[in-house]
Design a protein around this motif. Structure first.
Motif, short mmCIF file in Angstrom:
data_model
loop_
_atom_site.label_atom_id
_atom_site.label_comp_id
_atom_site.label_asym_id
_atom_site.label_seq_id
_atom_site.Cartn_x
_atom_site.Cartn_y
_atom_site.Cartn_z
N PRO A 47 -2.62 -14.49 4.62
CA PRO A 47 -2.67 -14.24 2.85
C PRO A 47 -2.62 -12.87 2.60
O PRO A 47 -1.46 -12.86 3.36
N ASN A 48 -2.30 -13.20 1.03
CA ASN A 48 -1.21 -12.18 0.83
C ASN A 48 -1.30 -10.69 0.99
O ASN A 48 -2.14 -10.01 0.70
N THR A 49 -0.79 -9.93 2.08
CA THR A 49 -0.53 -8.69 2.62
C THR A 49 0.80 -8.44 2.67
O THR A 49 1.42 -9.31 3.31
N GLU A 50 0.33 -6.70 2.81
CA GLU A 50 2.30 -5.99 2.92
C GLU A 50 2.45 -6.17 3.95
O GLU A 50 2.26 -6.46 5.14
N LEU A 51 3.88 -7.05 4.02
CA LEU A 51 4.52 -6.97 5.46
C LEU A 51 5.05 -5.54 6.06
O LEU A 51 6.41 -4.92 5.69
#
Length: 266
Positions: A228-232
């Motif tokens: 899910p939407n997390t920093e890469l």
């Protein structure tokens, strides 16, 4: 962050390395090279290893780190500011099967951030190059991520294997079309050039699979995040990342909504 002049110099190195690697890969005709095929996606060829050597010789300078699918991981990269993250042959199964959806992928990370990248698909003659401050070119022409206002009529690229396993059934029948495509690096490159609107993968990927594509999408004004939407972040001790989503900025909220509740493969 690197200055624009430095980014241009790195992109020039990437382009030269891709040209050299393409020349080597093009020498191998289907059926004439050794394949270690253990089934499914677990396939390695002598081409992977030959291209990896070319890339390392063309790219790596003193005090730079190196992470490649084909080389033993050297933990000294973790202390390097500048690190090359490469996949000599992304989409090996497609390469072996003669499907023109494989690529050579070069990513550059600075302090863990994807700054520049280059992806070449020798089978189709496509070359994608870019960096954060200079944008992206597709076969030497400037491009940007598609400015489509919504996913209505959009083209979404799916993993060919995920699609074949039925994992994309939950996304069927919506307002966009789904196009199964090999090589995650190639899919990300197509999104960066505005040739597709979005892509996401429900399976974990290694940094070398996505580093170049992530840099290209961001350089083209698009959005990328782990699912899910997390920093890469790149150049980590553990190279395996969870699922990944990428799209133009205009459809990004819809992409996040679609992928937020998805159960990822292990």
């Amino acid at each position: 962050m690197l200055a624009e002049t430095a980014q241009r110099e790195y992109v020039a190195r990437i382009e030269n390395a891709l040209k050299a690697a393409k020349a080597v890969a093009s020498q191998y005709v289907r059926g004439t090279f050794e394949v270690n095929d253990r089934g499914g996606r677990d396939v390695v060829t002598e081409v992977d290893q030959a291209v990896s050597g070319v890339l390392r010789r063309a790219l790596l300078a003193p005090d730079e780190g190196w992470l490649s699918e084909e080389d033993v991981d050297d933990s000294s990269r973790l202390s390097r500011k500048v690190v090359w993250i490469v996949d000599p042959l992304d989409g090996t199964r497609e390469f072996v099967d003669g499907v023109p959806e494989w690529s050579i992928s070069i990513g550059l990370a600075v302090d863990g951030n994807p700054v520049a990248g280059g992806i070449c698909n020798p089978a189709t003659g496509e070359l994608f190059l870019g960096a954060l401050d200079i944008g992206v070119t597709y076969n030497n022409e400037p491009v940007v991520a598609a400015p489509r206002p919504s996913l209505d009529g959009a083209v979404v690229l799916a993993s060919r294997q995920e699609y074949g396993r039925g994992e994309w059934a939950r996304f069927e029948g919506r307002q966009f079309s789904i196009r199964p495509t090999g090589s995650v690096a190639y899919k990300l490159a197509l999104v960066s050039a505005g040739l597709a609107d979005a892509t996401w993968t429900l399976s974990p990927k290694h940094e070398w699979d996505v580093a170049a594509g992530v840099a290209l999408v961001k350089s083209a004004g698009g959005c990328v995040a782990c699912v899910p939407n997390t920093e890469l972040r790149l150049n980590r001790a553990t190279t395996l990342l969870p699922g990944l989503a990428a799209s133009s900025s205009s459809v990004w909220p819809q992409v996040l909504e679609l992928t937020s509740g998805v159960e990822l493969a292990r």
